[in-house]
Design a protein around this motif. Structure first.
Motif, mmCIF file in Angstrom:
data_model
loop_
_atom_site.group_PDB
_atom_site.id
_atom_site.type_symbol
_atom_site.label_atom_id
_atom_site.label_comp_id
_atom_site.label_asym_id
_atom_site.label_seq_id
_atom_site.Cartn_x
_atom_site.Cartn_y
_atom_site.Cartn_z
ATOM 1 N N ALA A 184 -22.782 -36.446 -20.847
ATOM 2 C CA ALA A 184 -22.038 -37.596 -20.308
ATOM 3 C C ALA A 184 -20.544 -37.316 -20.366
ATOM 4 O O ALA A 184 -20.093 -36.397 -21.047
ATOM 5 C CB ALA A 184 -22.365 -38.852 -21.114
ATOM 6 N N ASP A 185 -19.795 -38.106 -19.622
ATOM 7 C CA ASP A 185 -18.337 -38.131 -19.740
ATOM 8 C C ASP A 185 -17.706 -36.757 -19.479
ATOM 9 O O ASP A 185 -17.097 -36.156 -20.372
ATOM 10 C CB ASP A 185 -17.925 -38.647 -21.125
ATOM 11 N N PRO A 186 -17.821 -36.238 -18.262
ATOM 12 C CA PRO A 186 -17.291 -34.906 -17.980
ATOM 13 C C PRO A 186 -15.770 -34.839 -18.043
ATOM 14 O O PRO A 186 -15.078 -35.774 -17.654
ATOM 15 C CB PRO A 186 -17.762 -34.646 -16.547
ATOM 16 N N ILE A 223 -10.201 -46.509 -26.124
ATOM 17 C CA ILE A 223 -10.946 -45.248 -25.997
ATOM 18 C C ILE A 223 -10.498 -44.428 -24.787
ATOM 19 O O ILE A 223 -9.584 -44.783 -24.076
ATOM 20 C CB ILE A 223 -12.464 -45.537 -25.879
ATOM 21 N N ASP A 224 -11.193 -43.305 -24.586
ATOM 22 C CA ASP A 224 -11.126 -42.472 -23.388
ATOM 23 C C ASP A 224 -9.761 -41.819 -23.165
ATOM 24 O O ASP A 224 -9.088 -42.054 -22.148
ATOM 25 C CB ASP A 224 -11.545 -43.276 -22.143
ATOM 26 N N PRO A 225 -9.351 -40.924 -24.084
ATOM 27 C CA PRO A 225 -8.059 -40.250 -23.927
ATOM 28 C C PRO A 225 -8.076 -39.208 -22.818
ATOM 29 O O PRO A 225 -9.090 -38.557 -22.557
ATOM 30 C CB PRO A 225 -7.874 -39.557 -25.286
ATOM 31 N N THR A 282 -28.668 -42.413 -21.280
ATOM 32 C CA THR A 282 -29.205 -41.044 -21.197
ATOM 33 C C THR A 282 -28.710 -40.459 -19.880
ATOM 34 O O THR A 282 -29.449 -40.366 -18.906
ATOM 35 C CB THR A 282 -30.746 -41.050 -21.276
ATOM 36 N N ARG A 283 -27.435 -40.063 -19.915
ATOM 37 C CA ARG A 283 -26.729 -39.720 -18.691
ATOM 38 C C ARG A 283 -26.659 -38.209 -18.480
ATOM 39 O O ARG A 283 -26.938 -37.431 -19.391
ATOM 40 C CB ARG A 283 -25.309 -40.307 -18.758
ATOM 41 N N SER A 284 -26.272 -37.830 -17.291
ATOM 42 C CA SER A 284 -26.154 -36.409 -16.956
ATOM 43 C C SER A 284 -24.946 -36.190 -16.073
ATOM 44 O O SER A 284 -24.690 -36.959 -15.145
ATOM 45 C CB SER A 284 -27.404 -35.930 -16.225
HETATM 46 O O1 FUB Z 1 -19.797 -42.363 -23.429
HETATM 47 C C1 FUB Z 1 -19.305 -43.498 -24.101
HETATM 48 C C2 FUB Z 1 -18.408 -44.298 -23.206
HETATM 49 O O2 FUB Z 1 -19.104 -44.660 -22.039
HETATM 50 C C3 FUB Z 1 -17.208 -43.543 -22.696
HETATM 51 O O3 FUB Z 1 -16.193 -43.432 -23.641
HETATM 52 C C4 FUB Z 1 -16.869 -44.354 -21.513
HETATM 53 O O4 FUB Z 1 -15.996 -43.725 -20.616
HETATM 54 C C5 FUB Z 1 -18.238 -44.601 -20.918
HETATM 55 O O5 FUB Z 1 -18.632 -43.509 -20.115
#
Ligand code: FUB
Length: 453
Positions: free
Chosen positions: A39-41, A153-155, A294-296
């Motif tokens: 997840a989160d590329p 979040i998400d730097p 459960t991402r890809s």
């Molecule tokens: O993966 C956890 C959170 O979900 C991420 O920090 C967000 O961007 C979202 O994708």
């Protein structure tokens, strides 16, 4: 992952068999990783390779249960090498949970990986920064404490061509701070970017969050314009973007890049230019067992319009076209994979990763292998704690012509390595190679690397 994915891939394989003559189905290379959920590329181009940094959704997750980050790399956008887990929650002694969406930048010979994690002491989300001399790690906590902490979040770090670096992050707000040249400290205070509807669009029906901005900012500069690509309007999210004349704004909302689609209620963008093309990374729930937790990670190639705007990009199973070909006459890691069915990866006692948990009928696809006039032999570095099995070298598909078969016997351990070689005939031109594994029941063998001659 194994049981879920194996069962699901069998289903997918069945569907693909129905559409066996459909070129798009035969070429399917999205999602990029089939061995675990990713997840989160965040993508980084360095020395002719694309490094892909991801999170890892645990199997069967019902929340963002994430404990580690992973790295993959590719020179051709379709065959991706698994570099394993160079950083996890334990890297940050002060972190307790939530190895969420990070991003890596290169500066002055070092790689800096910014990640959001929960601070054990405060219970809040904070931003940590890790450093390595290599894009594949291992990474260590650069400062031993949060770089910045405000529960968001998400730097995303961006080094402007002036040399000034910025760190952006935030959900529900959007923040930036000016990073110092060491990339592990900052000057001034975290500053909020005003979330105006002109800058970030208008959200419907949510007065506490009037704009579309949700999370996951990705900021870069192209032809003098600053772009901010972000996840918009949870849930489910789409990907939107804004542009500005400077790194801190003022931003103007430009519209949708990727509409809501793909079976995950979050999405997360990354954009790079590589080898003359532009690429958009995102995540979805496309793997068997996939969904919002459960991402890809997947990728599409795109072209900017002449005016610099970004067209609508839809998710595909085909993925990006291959850049060049793969050379079979040099050692290739077994964990360099365009698509796989049934296998997993693990750290190898010989360094790097190996492919393991191989059972009868599993296979690895390696795309666009340039044999030229032809190969005469196939060599593989293998191990087996069981009775072993066979590696069938097939062309075109997992049921394609067999051009060589290597028999692997017991070696006495899953990390007790030996080299096997078998003759090859009929492997000429540029081909998709399928290493199909065959044998009895249970796990057959592990593969560390292979090479044709
Ligand atoms: O993966 C956890 C959170 O979900 C991420 O920090 C967000 O961007 C979202 O994708």
């Amino acid at each position: 992952m194994r049981t879920l994915l194996r069962r699901g891939v069998a289903l997918l394989t069945g569907l693909l068999c129905v559409a066996v003559l459909t070129p798009a189905a035969a070429r399917a290379d999205n999602p990029i990783v089939q061995t675990v959920y990713t997840a989160d590329p965040a993508a980084l181009v360095h020395n002719g390779r694309v490094y892909l940094y991801t999170g890892h959704d645990e199997d069967g997750s019902t929340y963002f249960t994430m404990k580690e980050w992973r790295v993959y790399s590719s020179a051709d956008m379709v065959n991706w090498t698994d570099h394993g887990v160079p950083m996890n929650l334990a890297t940050f002694s002060w972190a307790s949970a939530d190895a969420w969406a990070g991003q890596t930048v290169y500066r002055n010979g070092r790689f800096y990986w910014y990640v959001p994690v929960k601070n054990r002491a405060t219970g809040r989300m904070a931003i940590g920064v890790a450093v390595s001399d290599s894009p594949t790690g291992p990474f260590r906590d650069a400062i031993g404490r949060p770089l910045v902490e405000n529960g968001e979040i998400d730097p995303h770090a961006f080094v402007d061509d002036t040399g000034q670096a910025y760190l952006y992050w935030g959900n529900p707000n959007l923040w930036y701070v000016r990073l110092n040249a060491d990339m592990t400290s900052f000057s001034g205070s975290p500053t909020q970017i005003p979330l105006t509807t002109a800058g970030f669009g208008t959200r419907s029906g949510n007065t506490s969050r009037p704009t579309l901005y949700e999370e996951a900012p990705w900021v870069y500069k192209r032809n003098g314009t600053y772009y901010n690509i972000f996840a918009a309007e949870c849930c489910s999210e789409f990907i939107g973007y804004s542009t500005a004349p400077g790194p801190t704004g003022p931003w103007t909302y430009r519209g949708t890049i990727m509409p809501r689609q793909g079976g995950s209620f979050t999405n997360h963008p990354a954009i790079i230019d590589f080898n003359g093309g532009s690429y958009f990374f995102y995540h979805n729930g496309a793997l068997p067992g996939g969904g919002g937790f459960t991402r890809s990670v997947a990728v599409e190639k795109f072209s900017y319009r002449a005016d610099g705007t970004i067209p609508t990009i839809n998710m595909t199973t085909a993925g990006a076209p291959q850049v060049g070909t793969l050379n079979p006459y040099v050692r290739q890691e077994a964990e360099t994979i365009a698509w796989s069915v049934g296998v997993e990866t693990e750290p190898s006692s010989e360094g790097g990763m190996n492919v393991g948990w191989i059972e009868h009928g599993d296979h690895i696809k390696v795309k666009g292998v340039a044999f030229g006039a032809g190969a005469t032999s196939f060599t593989a570095r293998v191990a087996s704690a069981s009775a072993g099995g066979r590696i069938e070298v097939r062309l075109g598909s997992a049921t394609g012509a067999v051009v060589g078969t290597c028999t692997v016997g017991a070696t006495g351990g899953w990390q007790t390595w030996t080299t096997v070689t078998c003759p090859v005939s009929g492997a000429t031109g540029t081909q998709d190679v399928f290493l199909r594994f065959a044998g009895g029941s249970g796990y057959l063998l592990n593969v560390n690397w292979w090479q044709f001659r």
